[in-house]
Scaffold this motif. Structure first.
Motif, PDB file in Angstrom:
ATOM      1  N   SER A   1      40.561  32.618  41.390  1.00 42.81           N
ATOM      2  CA  SER A   1      41.517  31.835  42.173  1.00 42.81           C
ATOM      3  C   SER A   1      42.901  31.819  41.531  1.00 42.81           C
ATOM      4  N   PHE A   2      42.946  31.939  40.197  1.00 43.35           N
ATOM      5  CA  PHE A   2      44.222  31.897  39.494  1.00 43.35           C
ATOM      6  C   PHE A   2      44.967  33.219  39.608  1.00 43.35           C
ATOM      7  N   PHE A   3      44.235  34.327  39.548  1.00 44.86           N
ATOM      8  CA  PHE A   3      44.867  35.642  39.485  1.00 44.86           C
ATOM      9  C   PHE A   3      44.910  36.398  40.802  1.00 44.86           C
ATOM     10  N   THR A   4      44.211  35.912  41.818  1.00 41.20           N
ATOM     11  CA  THR A   4      44.221  36.612  43.101  1.00 41.20           C
ATOM     12  C   THR A   4      44.365  35.616  44.242  1.00 41.20           C
ATOM     13  N   ARG A   5      44.514  36.179  45.433  1.00 45.28           N
ATOM     14  CA  ARG A   5      44.543  35.355  46.645  1.00 45.28           C
ATOM     15  C   ARG A   5      43.198  35.384  47.360  1.00 45.28           C
ATOM     16  N   LEU A   6      42.189  35.893  46.698  1.00 48.43           N
ATOM     17  CA  LEU A   6      40.859  35.965  47.297  1.00 48.43           C
ATOM     18  C   LEU A   6      40.255  34.569  47.422  1.00 48.43           C
ATOM     19  N   PRO A   7      39.503  34.315  48.488  1.00 47.66           N
ATOM     20  CA  PRO A   7      38.906  32.986  48.673  1.00 47.66           C
ATOM     21  C   PRO A   7      37.789  32.726  47.682  1.00 47.66           C
ATOM     22  N   VAL A   8      37.660  31.473  47.276  1.00 53.20           N
ATOM     23  CA  VAL A   8      36.579  31.042  46.389  1.00 53.20           C
ATOM     24  C   VAL A   8      35.897  29.841  47.026  1.00 53.20           C
ATOM     25  N   PRO A   9      34.653  29.544  46.644  1.00 55.14           N
ATOM     26  CA  PRO A   9      33.938  28.399  47.237  1.00 55.14           C
ATOM     27  C   PRO A   9      34.677  27.080  47.006  1.00 55.14           C
ATOM     28  N   GLN A  10      34.644  26.226  47.993  1.00 52.88           N
ATOM     29  CA  GLN A  10      35.275  24.915  47.875  1.00 52.88           C
ATOM     30  C   GLN A  10      34.564  24.030  46.853  1.00 52.88           C
TER      31      GLN A  10
ATOM     32  N   ALA B   1      38.171  30.141  31.276  1.00 55.74           N
ATOM     33  CA  ALA B   1      38.023  31.213  32.262  1.00 55.74           C
ATOM     34  C   ALA B   1      38.711  32.499  31.846  1.00 55.74           C
ATOM     35  N   ASN B   2      39.492  32.476  30.759  1.00 50.89           N
ATOM     36  CA  ASN B   2      40.175  33.697  30.346  1.00 50.89           C
ATOM     37  C   ASN B   2      39.183  34.810  29.980  1.00 50.89           C
ATOM     38  N   ARG B   3      37.934  34.466  29.712  1.00 51.72           N
ATOM     39  CA  ARG B   3      36.918  35.478  29.384  1.00 51.72           C
ATOM     40  C   ARG B   3      36.659  36.413  30.563  1.00 51.72           C
ATOM     41  N   TYR B   4      37.023  35.978  31.771  1.00 50.28           N
ATOM     42  CA  TYR B   4      36.734  36.771  32.963  1.00 50.28           C
ATOM     43  C   TYR B   4      37.975  37.439  33.570  1.00 50.28           C
ATOM     44  N   PHE B   5      39.056  37.539  32.803  1.00 48.65           N
ATOM     45  CA  PHE B   5      40.241  38.258  33.282  1.00 48.65           C
ATOM     46  C   PHE B   5      39.871  39.675  33.711  1.00 48.65           C
ATOM     47  N   SER B   6      39.150  40.386  32.850  1.00 54.83           N
ATOM     48  CA  SER B   6      38.830  41.786  33.139  1.00 54.83           C
ATOM     49  C   SER B   6      37.822  41.907  34.287  1.00 54.83           C
ATOM     50  N   LEU B   7      36.968  40.900  34.455  1.00 53.81           N
ATOM     51  CA  LEU B   7      36.040  40.923  35.585  1.00 53.81           C
ATOM     52  C   LEU B   7      36.798  40.761  36.904  1.00 53.81           C
ATOM     53  N   VAL B   8      37.818  39.923  36.902  1.00 49.16           N
ATOM     54  CA  VAL B   8      38.686  39.799  38.077  1.00 49.16           C
ATOM     55  C   VAL B   8      39.318  41.154  38.380  1.00 49.16           C
ATOM     56  N   GLY B   9      39.754  41.856  37.324  1.00 52.67           N
ATOM     57  CA  GLY B   9      40.317  43.185  37.510  1.00 52.67           C
ATOM     58  C   GLY B   9      39.298  44.159  38.070  1.00 52.67           C
TER      59      GLY B   9
ATOM     60  N   LEU C   1      56.432  24.244  32.536  1.00 58.55           N
ATOM     61  CA  LEU C   1      56.949  25.297  33.400  1.00 58.55           C
ATOM     62  C   LEU C   1      56.169  26.602  33.264  1.00 58.55           C
ATOM     63  N   SER C   2      55.188  26.615  32.422  1.00 60.28           N
ATOM     64  CA  SER C   2      54.468  27.856  32.152  1.00 60.28           C
ATOM     65  C   SER C   2      53.628  28.308  33.338  1.00 60.28           C
ATOM     66  N   LYS C   3      53.683  29.614  33.620  1.00 58.97           N
ATOM     67  CA  LYS C   3      52.875  30.177  34.683  1.00 58.97           C
ATOM     68  C   LYS C   3      51.427  30.358  34.236  1.00 58.97           C
ATOM     69  N   SER C   4      51.211  30.452  32.938  1.00 62.51           N
ATOM     70  CA  SER C   4      49.867  30.716  32.436  1.00 62.51           C
ATOM     71  C   SER C   4      49.149  29.450  32.005  1.00 62.51           C
ATOM     72  N   LYS C   5      49.813  28.304  32.074  1.00 63.97           N
ATOM     73  CA  LYS C   5      49.182  27.055  31.670  1.00 63.97           C
ATOM     74  C   LYS C   5      47.982  26.762  32.563  1.00 63.97           C
ATOM     75  N   PRO C   6      46.819  26.339  32.000  1.00 68.25           N
ATOM     76  CA  PRO C   6      46.549  26.261  30.568  1.00 68.25           C
ATOM     77  C   PRO C   6      45.729  27.447  30.083  1.00 68.25           C
ATOM     78  N   LEU C   7      45.799  28.566  30.817  1.00 69.86           N
ATOM     79  CA  LEU C   7      44.980  29.731  30.503  1.00 69.86           C
ATOM     80  C   LEU C   7      45.277  30.334  29.145  1.00 69.86           C
ATOM     81  N   ALA C   8      46.516  30.226  28.699  1.00 67.80           N
ATOM     82  CA  ALA C   8      46.926  30.954  27.502  1.00 67.80           C
ATOM     83  C   ALA C   8      46.891  30.115  26.235  1.00 67.80           C
ATOM     84  N   GLN C   9      46.200  29.005  26.259  1.00 68.09           N
ATOM     85  CA  GLN C   9      46.242  28.115  25.102  1.00 68.09           C
ATOM     86  C   GLN C   9      45.390  28.602  23.933  1.00 68.09           C
TER      87      GLN C   9
END
Length: 287
Positions: free
Chosen positions: A37-46, A58-66, A194-202
């Motif tokens: 949901s963070f990296f794409t516009r694809l729908p996810v379950p509500q 969730a940063n562990r799944y960056f490459s899985l999103v790719g 103002l960070s675009k990656s907050k809080p993914l990049a912590q």
């Protein structure tokens, strides 16, 4: 204690273990949905559960999103190329890619180019990166990146369309693994509000890094050993140089820098694959 009682206890223990496994699987799936949901516009379950702590994990799944994105692009290309010329089909999947991701990474590349190219102090560079407007450096970097990507993708189709399909999947997953791995080795240097990656990049644990990299390199199994070696060498050199450059310019990374790292890594993957076409080494790809 009788045997039936022993059997009942064992059954309860087994049932408890199964419930724990199911709960863990649901937890990991939720983390994947958060990354998606963070990296794409694809729908996810509500029913997806959100919190800043979970989003950071969730940063562990960056490459899985790719990997998911790459597979979708490969399937869409097969559809387009069945009734359109190759160059038009490639251009269309590039457009679809921008729609799928909301041009998230391309925006990071443009902002980083504007910030680091248009200022001489760390504070000013970070300030420019936060500006939503695009400048000359950002526009130039974005145009050059898109033109180069189009040219390389068309070149990959010249020998066999399978090269393009696998390249789309590999580049989408491996480039995000390279970009995401920077989180584990660099300080985060931007305004949290103002960070675009907050809080993914912590932060990033060793487990998260391992999952990220294992998923990212998985598509390499379809390539010959010479290609795998060259790709990993190129990306490792780029990662080291990019890290040193960022530390020198801003003292760490921002969300924009991660986006730029993904875009540059993707281009380097395509460049490396194209460089092997004339040598016929890509014949190692499963067709």
């Amino acid at each position: 204690m009788t045997k039936p009682e022993n059997g009942q206890i064992k059954a309860q223990v087994k049932e408890s273990q199964i419930e724990q496994l199911i709960a863990q699987a649901k937890s990991q799936l939720n983390l994947f949905y958060l990354a998606l949901s963070f990296f794409t516009r694809l729908p996810v379950p509500q029913s997806m559960h959100y919190s800043e702590i979970l989003l950071n994990k969730a940063n562990r799944y960056f490459s899985l999103v790719g990997l998911v994105t790459g597979l979708l692009l490969a399937l869409i290309y097969v559809g387009f190329s069945s009734f359109l010329p190759v160059n038009i089909a490639v251009l269309l999947i590039m457009g679809v890619s921008l729609l799928l991701t909301g041009a998230f990474h391309e925006d990071g590349l443009a902002d980083m180019a504007d910030g680091i190219g248009g200022a001489f102090t760390r504070e000013k560079r970070l300030s420019i990166m936060k500006d939503s407007r695009i400048g000359t450096y950002g526009a130039a970097a974005l145009v050059m990146a898109l033109l180069l990507k189009f040219t390389l993708l068309v070149e990959l189709t010249q020998q066999d369309s399978n090269h393009l399909l696998l390249a789309l999947i590999l580049a989408a997953s491996l480039s995000r693994a390279v970009a995401g791995s920077l989180i584990s080795s660099m300080p985060y240097v931007t305004d949290d509000d103002l960070s675009k990656s907050k809080p993914l990049a912590q932060a990033q644990s060793s487990t998260e890094l391992s999952i990220l990299l294992l998923i990212g390199i998985a598509p390499l199994i379809f390539y010959a050993s010479e290609v795998v070696f060259a790709l990993l060498l190129v990306l490792l050199i780029f990662r080291w140089l990019f890290k040193q450059w960022l530390m020198d310019k801003i003292g760490g990374f921002t969300g924009d820098c991660l986006g730029a790292a993904q875009q540059i890594s993707e281009l380097l993957i395509y460049l490396t694959l194209v460089s092997f076409i004339n040598k016929d080494i890509l014949s190692g790809v499963i067709t």
